[in-house]
Scaffold this active site. Structure first.
Site, PDB file in Angstrom:
ATOM      1  N   HIS A 124     -68.896   0.491  50.030  1.00  0.00           N
ATOM      2  CA  HIS A 124     -69.677   0.825  51.375  1.00  0.00           C
ATOM      3  C   HIS A 124     -69.418  -0.390  52.344  1.00  0.00           C
ATOM      4  CE1 HIS A 124     -70.604   5.398  50.161  1.00  0.00           C
ATOM      5  NE2 HIS A 124     -70.784   4.376  48.834  1.00  0.00           N
ATOM      6  N   ASP A 160     -65.946   7.499  42.971  1.00  0.00           N
ATOM      7  CA  ASP A 160     -66.993   7.567  43.117  1.00  0.00           C
ATOM      8  C   ASP A 160     -67.248   9.337  43.883  1.00  0.00           C
ATOM      9  OD1 ASP A 160     -69.725   5.767  42.916  1.00  0.00           O
ATOM     10  OD2 ASP A 160     -69.792   6.743  44.851  1.00  0.00           O
ATOM     11  N   HIS A 162     -69.413   9.924  46.396  1.00  0.00           N
ATOM     12  CA  HIS A 162     -69.612   9.029  48.187  1.00  0.00           C
ATOM     13  C   HIS A 162     -67.782   8.222  48.513  1.00  0.00           C
ATOM     14  CE1 HIS A 162     -73.531   8.257  46.291  1.00  0.00           C
ATOM     15  NE2 HIS A 162     -73.992   9.099  47.641  1.00  0.00           N
ATOM     16  N   ASP A 245     -71.572   8.251  39.698  1.00  0.00           N
ATOM     17  CA  ASP A 245     -72.617   9.607  40.697  1.00  0.00           C
ATOM     18  C   ASP A 245     -72.087  11.092  40.985  1.00  0.00           C
ATOM     19  OD1 ASP A 245     -70.666   8.530  41.980  1.00  0.00           O
ATOM     20  OD2 ASP A 245     -72.685   7.371  43.706  1.00  0.00           O
TER      21      ASP A 245
HETATM   22 ZN    ZN Z   1     -71.985   6.509  45.228  1.00  0.00          ZN
END
Ligand code: ZN
Length: 332
Positions: A124, A160, A162, A245
């Site tokens: 991120h 991931d 995200h 995740d």
């Molecule tokens: Zn994540």
């Protein structure tokens, strides 16, 4: 499998209630150790400013240094986004980026996959702002270091839960990016309108439903998108933003995907690396907040790499929901 790990990775956010906690890497390392899978340990060095500045702006690096230097016993949010910091965080984040660099060096030396068991995560972190538990973009820093030294093309593979908004921001000029992610979950980016293929550089986002995507659909999708993007990019190195995740029950993510899919993902990545990058893969830990799910996933990757497994799973294309199957066609 060679594992990059450093005890320093357990110092950031020690004793602070936060899902991105030191126990994540501690527990994985202990599990690997118990299984005799931590014998080929690679010790990382710190990333230098010049390594970090291939991805991040000088102003952002100065912000990180200044804000962490001001911390003593208390923790605080980084001013640029939702990343909690304590007084150890600059040292740990520097060594985390250094861990990704060490994984690239080791995978080039041995022509095989290497796993960097590091934190804080990185995908991120954008050039001018940290966010989403991330300080420096470890995967991107490793990719840029490779390109500075050897040239060519790097494909960053991000499974991931995200979207790696930070990695997508730095894609181009030799870095390509392929990601599945829940959408429109945090951080809200990664829609198909952001995709491109220009020159040899690709950004391939396949957004997924927020929850309950399922194991067979997840594997079937990756077994089709990754070969298609790799055939276009022809990467000299794979960097994997390995976030777990997506696993069912994860308190932050959860795509209702079983931990066992890590075996299928690792076999797929073994095949792509054999076809394109002379076996070179640098896995870099991103998210994943269930300790057992994390440990099982990394163990499965380690086993698949050690046994040089390349079997195809048999997950059916028909398991992939219509919207994702349509997006795949763009890359076929
Ligand atoms: Zn994540």
């Amino acid at each position: 499998m060679r594992i990059v790990y450093d005890e320093l990775y357990t110092h950031h956010l020690r004793g602070i209630p936060h899902p991105e906690r030191p126990e994540r890497v501690q527990y994985i390392a202990a599990s690997l150790q118990e299984a005799g899978k931590l014998e080929q340990l690679v010790t990382p060095s710190d990333a230098l400013d010049e390594d970090i500045l291939r991805v991040h702006t000088p102003a952002y690096l100065e912000t990180v240094k200044r804000e962490i230097a001001a911390l003593r016993a208390h923790a605080a949010y980084l001013s640029t986004g939702d990343t909690v910091l304590d007084y150890t965080s600059l040292d740990v984040a520097r060594r985390a980026a250094g861990g990704a660099l060490a994984a690239v060096d080791a995978c080039i030396e041995h022509n095989e996959a290497v796993f960097a068991l590091l934190r804080p995560p990185g995908h991120h972190a954008e050039p001018d702002r940290g966010m989403g538990f991330c300080v420096f973009n470890n995967a991107a820093i490793a990719a840029r270091a490779f390109l500075a030294r050897y040239g060519g093309r790097v494909l960053i593979v991000d499974f991931d839960y995200h979207h790696g908004n930070g990695t997508q921001r730095v894609a181009g000029n030799g870095i390509s990016y392929v990601s599945t992610h829940a959408y429109p979950a945090y951080p809200g980016t990664g829609g198909p309108a952001e995709n491109y293929f220009v020159g040899d550089d690709a950004v391939a986002n396949i957004p997924l439903t927020m929850h309950d995507f399922g194991s067979e659909a997840f594997v079937a999708l990756w077994e089709r998108i990754l070969p298609a993007v790799a055939a276009r990019v022809r990467p000299n190195l794979l960097v994997v933003s390995a976030g777990f995740d997506y696993i069912a029950g994860d308190i932050v993510g959860d795509l209702n995907v079983a931990p066992a899919v890590a075996t299928d993902l690792a076999r797929l990545i073994n095949r792509i690396a054999a076809d394109h990058s002379n076996g070179r893969v640098a896995y870099v830990l991103e998210g994943g907040y269930d300790l057992n799910g994390l440990a099982e996933s990394v163990m499965r990757i380690s086993e698949a790499v050690d046994a040089r497994e390349v079997a195809v799973s048999g997950a059916a294309e028909t398991a992939i929901p219509e919207p994702q199957r349509l997006l795949l066609e763009e890359w076929a």
